[in-house]
Design an enzyme around this catalytic site. Structure first.
Site, PDB file in Angstrom:
ATOM      1  N   GLN A  66       0.825  -1.217   0.000  1.00 34.04           N
ATOM      2  CA  GLN A  66       0.000   0.000   0.000  1.00 34.04           C
ATOM      3  C   GLN A  66       0.857   1.264   0.000  1.00 34.04           C
ATOM      4  O   GLN A  66       0.402   2.330  -0.420  1.00 34.04           O
ATOM      5  CB  GLN A  66      -0.932   0.025   1.228  1.00 34.04           C
ATOM      6  CG  GLN A  66      -2.019  -1.041   1.211  1.00 34.04           C
ATOM      7  CD  GLN A  66      -3.068  -0.815   0.126  1.00 34.04           C
ATOM      8  OE1 GLN A  66      -3.266   0.306  -0.366  1.00 34.04           O
ATOM      9  NE2 GLN A  66      -3.743  -1.874  -0.264  1.00 34.04           N
TER      10      GLN A  66
ATOM     11  N   SER B  97       3.608  -4.349  -5.242  1.00 34.71           N
ATOM     12  CA  SER B  97       2.692  -4.922  -6.234  1.00 34.71           C
ATOM     13  C   SER B  97       2.252  -3.816  -7.194  1.00 34.71           C
ATOM     14  O   SER B  97       1.738  -2.777  -6.755  1.00 34.71           O
ATOM     15  CB  SER B  97       1.477  -5.489  -5.497  1.00 34.71           C
ATOM     16  OG  SER B  97       0.533  -5.954  -6.418  1.00 34.71           O
TER      17      SER B  97
ATOM     18  N   HIS C 286      -0.170  -3.237  -9.315  1.00 36.14           N
ATOM     19  CA  HIS C 286      -1.536  -2.733  -9.553  1.00 36.14           C
ATOM     20  C   HIS C 286      -1.989  -1.717  -8.511  1.00 36.14           C
ATOM     21  O   HIS C 286      -3.052  -1.098  -8.661  1.00 36.14           O
ATOM     22  CB  HIS C 286      -2.540  -3.890  -9.702  1.00 36.14           C
ATOM     23  CG  HIS C 286      -2.906  -4.619  -8.445  1.00 36.14           C
ATOM     24  ND1 HIS C 286      -4.082  -4.388  -7.785  1.00 36.14           N
ATOM     25  CD2 HIS C 286      -2.272  -5.582  -7.747  1.00 36.14           C
ATOM     26  CE1 HIS C 286      -4.167  -5.202  -6.741  1.00 36.14           C
ATOM     27  NE2 HIS C 286      -3.067  -5.934  -6.693  1.00 36.14           N
TER      28      HIS C 286
ATOM     29  N   CYS D 251     -10.472  -8.178  -0.430  1.00 39.13           N
ATOM     30  CA  CYS D 251     -10.633  -9.631  -0.415  1.00 39.13           C
ATOM     31  C   CYS D 251     -11.789 -10.032   0.490  1.00 39.13           C
ATOM     32  O   CYS D 251     -12.297 -11.121   0.410  1.00 39.13           O
ATOM     33  CB  CYS D 251      -9.364 -10.318   0.099  1.00 39.13           C
ATOM     34  SG  CYS D 251      -7.852  -9.469  -0.295  1.00 39.13           S
TER      35      CYS D 251
HETATM   36  C1  LIG Z   1      -0.984  -4.636   2.321  1.00 40.53           C
HETATM   37  C2  LIG Z   1      -1.197  -5.617   1.210  1.00 40.53           C
HETATM   38  N1  LIG Z   1      -0.358  -6.650   1.065  1.00 40.53           N
HETATM   39  C3  LIG Z   1      -0.492  -7.550   0.079  1.00 40.53           C
HETATM   40  C4  LIG Z   1      -1.515  -7.466  -0.832  1.00 40.53           C
HETATM   41  C5  LIG Z   1      -1.618  -8.482  -1.923  1.00 40.53           C
HETATM   42  O1  LIG Z   1      -1.151  -7.968  -3.140  1.00 40.53           O
HETATM   43  P1  LIG Z   1      -1.554  -8.638  -4.533  1.00 40.53           P
HETATM   44  O2  LIG Z   1      -2.973  -8.255  -4.792  1.00 40.53           O
HETATM   45  O3  LIG Z   1      -0.627  -8.059  -5.534  1.00 40.53           O
HETATM   46  O4  LIG Z   1      -1.357 -10.106  -4.374  1.00 40.53           O
HETATM   47  C6  LIG Z   1      -2.436  -6.407  -0.727  1.00 40.53           C
HETATM   48  C7  LIG Z   1      -3.589  -6.308  -1.659  1.00 40.53           C
HETATM   49  O5  LIG Z   1      -4.612  -5.762  -1.345  1.00 40.53           O
HETATM   50  C8  LIG Z   1      -2.261  -5.456   0.313  1.00 40.53           C
HETATM   51  O6  LIG Z   1      -3.096  -4.423   0.462  1.00 40.53           O
END
Ligand SMILES: Cc1ncc(COP(=O)(O)O)c(C=O)c1O
Length: 389
Positions: free
Chosen positions: A185, A205, A207, A331
């Site tokens: 984030q 990440s 996206h 999620c």
């Molecule tokens: C703090 C955090 N870590 C990990 C992830 C997972 O990332 P990815 O969607 O690229 O697997 C997210 C996704 O919402 C996130 O907010």
């Protein structure tokens, strides 16, 4: 679905891909499609693009290019860092104690849980305060001589609270533990300088910073050996097997470069929009309270609890009015369980069911914010009345 306004305030879940990023990616689908592991010119061209992308990331993270591992996203980076380092440590000196906070993303939380329940590791979950900030005394006391890996999220996805990573990594190092931070984030909104942060591993990440989905990276400090989660060919210096996703890796590097080239401009905009939103909600929506830290929070992030309101029902009503929001982590949308993050911060189960996350982005305007505040105030009043009747 309403054919009227459509306002996206869920940028913590994902961001649109910047058209400049899409343009840079396209030739790697259609012309430069070689396998980067191939020796011929098609392969060499793709390999060069990947190594250029690696250099770009290394420059922004202030590390060596060889310290960057490309992955399929934040979840994989978190898994590889924690499982990989924990296994190697256990293999080399038998240490098996892992420390995390209770407000980690599932990619960290569930990985550590699996290591504890299936693979004989010991897991320690330290405490946070009402704002979601790590309690430093509790954290310091949790460290042991056999602590191998510590993982603390840089900025939380549900409440936006930013941790003092440099201080926490120093404390872990005093006990010779490796320190990983999930910066998924934080990327694009806070510094990713791994020397200043003092971290051994850091996950991002694409996206979340206007890059493509399904691609990410893990910084792994030189000298740290990771047992790979995904075995096969010798890609990424034997740390992650699998043919590289050239278009996405090139896209991620471009997106990160843009985010840091235009850092001041975008983060100032996020702050202005976020503060307008927080002020508007707190003054107009009955029973709304801010969650997370009032100052140490992500520039794009506003989160609330609403007295007596079911967060998931609220999301559906907002969607009918064209407002895309979220209740905690994306999620969890549709899952009626109270947010574990809010429970860890000391909120009751009932209150934790009424959470709302609104995260602004590059395209968000002041008119959008004013519309959302009006819609939210009206919807919350309506839902409260329906409850009384
Ligand atoms: C703090 C955090 N870590 C990990 C992830 C997972 O990332 P990815 O969607 O690229 O697997 C997210 C996704 O919402 C996130 O907010």
């Amino acid at each position: 679905m309403s054919v009227g306004r459509s306002i996206y305030l869920d940028h913590s879940a994902t961001t649109p891909t910047d058209p400049r990023v899409v343009d840079v990616m396209m030739p790697y689908f259609t012309e430069h499609y070689g396998n980067p592991s191939s020796v011929h010119r098609y392969g060499r061209l793709a390999e060069q693009a990947i190594e250029d992308a690696r250099d770009t990331l290394a420059q922004i993270l202030n590390c060596k290019s060889s310290e960057i591992v490309f992955t399929s996203g934040g979840s994989e980076s978190d898994n590889l860092a924690i499982r990989g380092a924990a296994w190697t440590a256990r293999q080399s000196d038998g240490s098996r104690h892992l420390v995390i906070s209770p407000i980690e993303h599932e990619a960290v939380r569930v990985t550590v849980e699996q290591l504890a329940t299936v693979m004989g590791f010991e897991r320690e979950i330290i405490s946070v305060d009402r704002y979601g900030s790590v309690l430093v005394d509790d954290y310091t006391q949790s460290m042991r001589d056999d602590t191998s890996v510590v993982s603390i999220v840089y900025a939380n996805n549900e409440v936006g609270t930013i941790q003092s990573i440099a201080e926490l990594s120093t404390i872990a190092h005093e006990r010779n533990a490796l320190f990983h931070t999930d910066a998924v984030q934080a990327a694009g909104q806070l510094t990713l300088d791994v020397q200043k942060l003092g971290v051994d591993m850091l996950s991002i990440s694409a996206h979340k910073f206007y890059g493509p989905k399904g691609v990410g990276a893990l910084f792994v400090r030189d000298g740290i050996e990771l047992t790979p989660s995904q075995s096969g060919g010798g890609h990424e210096n034997n740390r992650r097997a699998g043919t590289h996703n050239t278009p996405s890796i090139v896209g991620m590097a471009t997106a990160l470069q843009i985010a840091y080239d235009e850092f001041e401009y975008h983060t100032a905009h996020y702050r202005t929009m976020r503060d307008r939103l927080i002020d508007g909600v707190l003054s107009n929506v009955p029973g709304a309270h801010l969650t997370g830290h009032p100052e140490q929070r992500l520039p794009s992030h506003a989160s609330f609890v609403l007295d007596g309101i079911d967060g998931n029902l609220l999301l559906t009503h907002l969607d009918l009015k064209g407002v895309a929001a979220s209740s905690g982590s994306a999620c969890k949308t549709g899952n009626p369980e109270p947010s574990e993050v809010l429970l860890a911060m000391g909120y009751s189960e009932e209150t934790a069911l009424g959470s709302l996350r609104l995260t602004v982005g590059r395209q968000t305007t002041a008119e959008d914010i004013d519309y959302v505040v009006d819609v939210l105030a009206e919807t919350v009043k309506k839902l409260a009345k329906m409850k009384i009747v």
